[in-house]
Scaffold this active site. Structure first.
Site, PDB file in Angstrom:
ATOM      1  N   ASP A   1      -3.150  12.330   9.115  1.00  0.00           N
ATOM      2  CA  ASP A   1      -4.516  12.141   8.633  1.00  0.00           C
ATOM      3  C   ASP A   1      -5.195  13.494   8.672  1.00  0.00           C
ATOM      4  OD1 ASP A   1      -7.397  11.449   8.520  1.00  0.00           O
ATOM      5  OD2 ASP A   1      -6.729   9.399   8.857  1.00  0.00           O
TER       6      ASP A   1
ATOM      7  N   MET B   1      -7.460  10.698  18.451  1.00  0.00           N
ATOM      8  CA  MET B   1      -6.587  11.200  19.514  1.00  0.00           C
ATOM      9  C   MET B   1      -5.132  10.840  19.246  1.00  0.00           C
ATOM     10  SD  MET B   1      -8.910  10.276  22.846  1.00  0.00           S
ATOM     11  CE  MET B   1      -7.688  10.857  24.027  1.00  0.00           C
ATOM     12  N   ALA B   2      -4.897   9.610  18.791  1.00  0.00           N
ATOM     13  CA  ALA B   2      -3.533   9.158  18.546  1.00  0.00           C
ATOM     14  C   ALA B   2      -2.890   9.945  17.406  1.00  0.00           C
ATOM     15  CB  ALA B   2      -3.529   7.665  18.233  1.00  0.00           C
ATOM     16  N   LYS B   3      -3.634  10.142  16.316  1.00  0.00           N
ATOM     17  CA  LYS B   3      -3.083  10.900  15.191  1.00  0.00           C
ATOM     18  C   LYS B   3      -2.900  12.376  15.544  1.00  0.00           C
ATOM     19  CE  LYS B   3      -2.396   8.053  11.711  1.00  0.00           C
ATOM     20  NZ  LYS B   3      -1.011   7.751  11.266  1.00  0.00           N
TER      21      LYS B   3
ATOM     22  N   TYR C   1      -8.375   6.578  17.607  1.00  0.00           N
ATOM     23  CA  TYR C   1      -7.529   6.833  16.435  1.00  0.00           C
ATOM     24  C   TYR C   1      -7.326   8.328  16.241  1.00  0.00           C
ATOM     25  CZ  TYR C   1      -6.195   7.268  11.508  1.00  0.00           C
ATOM     26  OH  TYR C   1      -5.565   7.620  10.339  1.00  0.00           O
TER      27      TYR C   1
ATOM     28  N   ARG D   1       0.817  -1.201   0.000  1.00  0.00           N
ATOM     29  CA  ARG D   1       0.000   0.000   0.000  1.00  0.00           C
ATOM     30  C   ARG D   1       0.866   1.273   0.000  1.00  0.00           C
ATOM     31  NH1 ARG D   1      -5.428  -1.495   1.574  1.00  0.00           N
ATOM     32  NH2 ARG D   1      -5.750   0.354   2.853  1.00  0.00           N
TER      33      ARG D   1
END
Length: 265
Positions: free
Chosen positions: A152, A168-170, A166, A23
């Site tokens: 993102d 929050m992590a990004k 997700y 990918r």
């Protein structure tokens, strides 16, 4: 953790891309290799794809690609992290570019968020990038190298509905880019690339989109097409070469961020 190929160093720069067996990661590896880089393909579970990619690249240019297999949870153990760093540096003798691409992505609806989802999503999208950057910094400094993070468009002001952990992590990873750009200057530059819809979920995955939804997504993009992994790779290579850019995050989303509400797909 295993290293599949050991090669002799030469004068060309070296790029490590985490999660790069397929990918977007594989597209970055391919684009860098085409520009003369020696490349280190990191993988965890996609060992066959990683080795096939390395074999293809080594057939094009001998001793130019290597595979390193490791679970990035190794950052939780100092000894394992040190061993991983030594493996990376021993592969080609240097490191010029570190690309944080490895990521886990899945929904975490409120009411069903557990410790396992928290730990996995934070690990791959924030903790591992930070601790790997720190551990590899001395080698990047020697080369006056750079770090590129895959982020993102949902990581800034437009949260993806149902993906709280997700998001929050990004968002943490985004702040890491900006913070490290200050702290690692002037010898190491740190930038980010924020994809929009640049690759659709696999058709056989639980995230797959039906044809109607795919068309709706395409219609929501001002440039009226789904992006490609190659679009991301082009931007990564631009940032690697842009010697007066640091702390920047470039959206590669066909303009979708201009109209995105953050709700749904």
């Amino acid at each position: 953790m295993t290293m599949k190929l050991t090669v002799k160093p030469d004068n060309s720069p070296v790029m490590l891309v985490t999660g790069s067996a397929k990918r977007i990661g594989a597209a970055i590896i391919g684009a860098a290799h085409e520009q003369g880089y020696r490349v280190i393909i990191h993988c965890h579970n996609s060992q066959q794809q990683a080795q096939e990619l390395a074999d293809d690249l080594n057939n094009i240019r001998s001793a130019s690609a290597a595979v390193v297999t490791a679970d990035l949870a190794l950052v939780n153990d100092d000894s394992s992290l040190h061993q991983f760093v030594q493996t990376i540096i021993a592969t080609f003798g240097q490191l010029d570019v570190l690309v944080h691409n490895a990521s886990r992505f899945y929904p975490t609806p409120v009411g069903r968020i557990g410790y396992d989802q928290w730990d996995e999503l934070i690990l791959t999208n924030a903790k591992a990038p930070l601790l790997l950057s720190q551990a590899l910094l001395p080698y990047l400094q020697v080369q006056h190298g750079c770090i590129i993070s895959l982020l993102d468009i949902h990581a800034h002001d437009k949260p993806f509905n149902g993906y709280t952990v997700y998001n929050m992590a990004k968002a943490a990873h985004r702040m890491m880019v900006q913070s490290l750009a200050l702290e690692m200057a002037p010898h190491v530059r740190v930038n980010g690339v924020a994809p929009g819809v640049n690759i659709l979920p696999d058709t056989n995955s639980d995230q797959a989109l039906d044809s109607e939804l795919q068309q709706n997504v395409t219609n929501s993009i001002p440039l009226q097409r789904i992006g490609t992994p190659e679009d991301i790779a082009q931007c990564v290579l631009y940032l690697v070469q842009a010697s007066y850019i640091t702390g920047e995050i470039i959206a590669i989303d066909g303009g979708r961020g201009l109209t995105l509400a953050g709700n749904g797909h």
